[in-house]
Design a protein around this motif. Structure first.
Motif, PDB file in Angstrom:
ATOM      1  N   ILE A   1      50.321 134.648  66.303  1.00  0.00           N
ATOM      2  CA  ILE A   1      50.660 135.720  65.332  1.00  0.00           C
ATOM      3  C   ILE A   1      50.919 136.776  66.316  1.00  0.00           C
ATOM      4  O   ILE A   1      52.098 137.539  65.965  1.00  0.00           O
TER       5      ILE A   1
ATOM      6  N   ALA B   1      54.833 136.253  67.420  1.00  0.00           N
ATOM      7  CA  ALA B   1      55.771 136.621  66.248  1.00  0.00           C
ATOM      8  C   ALA B   1      55.741 137.963  65.898  1.00  0.00           C
ATOM      9  O   ALA B   1      57.040 138.490  65.603  1.00  0.00           O
ATOM     10  N   GLU B   2      54.650 138.564  66.002  1.00  0.00           N
ATOM     11  CA  GLU B   2      54.776 140.176  65.874  1.00  0.00           C
ATOM     12  C   GLU B   2      55.681 141.030  66.965  1.00  0.00           C
ATOM     13  O   GLU B   2      56.499 141.882  66.759  1.00  0.00           O
TER      14      GLU B   2
ATOM     15  N   TYR C   1      59.386 140.258  66.232  1.00  0.00           N
ATOM     16  CA  TYR C   1      59.754 141.010  64.936  1.00  0.00           C
ATOM     17  C   TYR C   1      60.015 142.523  65.409  1.00  0.00           C
ATOM     18  O   TYR C   1      60.943 143.116  64.942  1.00  0.00           O
TER      19      TYR C   1
ATOM     20  N   ARG D   1      50.422 134.597  57.050  1.00  0.00           N
ATOM     21  CA  ARG D   1      51.206 135.842  56.339  1.00  0.00           C
ATOM     22  C   ARG D   1      50.208 136.886  56.772  1.00  0.00           C
ATOM     23  O   ARG D   1      50.728 138.107  56.734  1.00  0.00           O
TER      24      ARG D   1
ATOM     25  N   LEU E   1      49.923 138.424  59.879  1.00  0.00           N
ATOM     26  CA  LEU E   1      51.169 139.275  60.229  1.00  0.00           C
ATOM     27  C   LEU E   1      51.122 140.768  59.583  1.00  0.00           C
ATOM     28  O   LEU E   1      51.600 141.532  60.042  1.00  0.00           O
TER      29      LEU E   1
ATOM     30  N   HIS F   1      49.320 143.104  60.968  1.00  0.00           N
ATOM     31  CA  HIS F   1      49.727 143.676  62.252  1.00  0.00           C
ATOM     32  C   HIS F   1      51.204 144.115  61.944  1.00  0.00           C
ATOM     33  O   HIS F   1      52.062 144.249  62.765  1.00  0.00           O
TER      34      HIS F   1
ATOM     35  N   VAL G   1      53.681 143.605  60.063  1.00  0.00           N
ATOM     36  CA  VAL G   1      55.158 143.001  59.547  1.00  0.00           C
ATOM     37  C   VAL G   1      55.137 142.988  58.075  1.00  0.00           C
ATOM     38  O   VAL G   1      54.099 142.663  57.494  1.00  0.00           O
TER      39      VAL G   1
ATOM     40  N   ILE H   1      58.508 137.779  55.287  1.00  0.00           N
ATOM     41  CA  ILE H   1      57.851 136.553  55.425  1.00  0.00           C
ATOM     42  C   ILE H   1      58.054 135.679  54.398  1.00  0.00           C
ATOM     43  O   ILE H   1      57.825 135.734  53.215  1.00  0.00           O
TER      44      ILE H   1
END
Length: 208
Positions: A74, A77-78, A81, A111, A114, A117, A119, A124
């Protein structure tokens, strides 16, 4: 038992064991060489792809402990992005709530984490067919119609996923999430990955 008998037993047992070890190490060598230079640890250095493919795992282990592999994916991915290196994240996993008492809906868990965080939810996409890495990769190519993608997982997993992506004609690079800081977890996952790569080659043969 005579020395000759002992030698025969060792030869009988040792030959197949040696063969298995050769296969395991050969599969791992091929996967590692293929991904050389195609995984990244620094979000500032990785090339841009419109889509990132976040490979799923549960937020908690079977005994209810925190799954640091999940948390670190996670975080990775953050980072991608927010660095502008991906615009859309496909979170690919399975819904295990109906098959295990302690199972989790992996795409929803990813999801929700995220979103916490910062996003945006509209960036998503949930993929429920990602119960195995090969299924995540095949769907990215055949159903999402991607030509290129950034795969997000731990490094060893990324390397295997890149090999699968190459096989289906999907150009892929990997962004490496940190492994667990717990040695036992890292060791167990490393051993599992060695045999997962052998299974991957069997799966590839079945795709032909």
């Amino acid at each position: 038992m005579t020395p000759k008998t002992i030698k025969r037993i060792l030869l009988f047992v040792g030959t197949p064991v040696a063969a298995v070890l050769i296969v395991v190490f050969a599969c791992n060598f091929m996967v590692s060489c293929n991904a050389s230079g195609r995984t990244y640890d620094d979000a500032n250095e990785i090339p841009h792809n419109r889509y990132g493919l976040l490979l799923g795992t549960s937020p908690f282990t079977a005994n209810g402990a925190r799954n640091f592999y999940f948390e670190n994916r996670i975080s990775a991915a953050e980072q991608l992005y927010k660095a502008g290196k991906v615009n859309i994240l496909i979170v690919s996993g399975g819904d295990y709530t109906r098959v295990h008492e302690t199972g989790y809906d992996e795409p929803v868990a990813m999801r929700d984490s995220l979103v916490v965080h910062d996003v945006p939810e509209d960036s998503i996409i949930l993929d429920y067919d990602g119960t195995r890495t090969i299924l995540s990769i095949v769907k990215a190519k055949n159903e999402f119609h991607l030509d290129s993608v950034t795969i997000i997982s731990q490094e060893d997993h990324n390397r295997r996923a890149i090999y699968l992506a190459d096989h289906v004609g999907l150009h892929a690079i990997g962004y490496n999430a940190a492994p667990s800081h717990i040695f036992h977890n890292r060791f167990k996952n490393t051993i599992r990955e060695y045999f997962a790569r052998v299974k991957m080659f069997i799966d590839i043969l079945n795709l032909e």
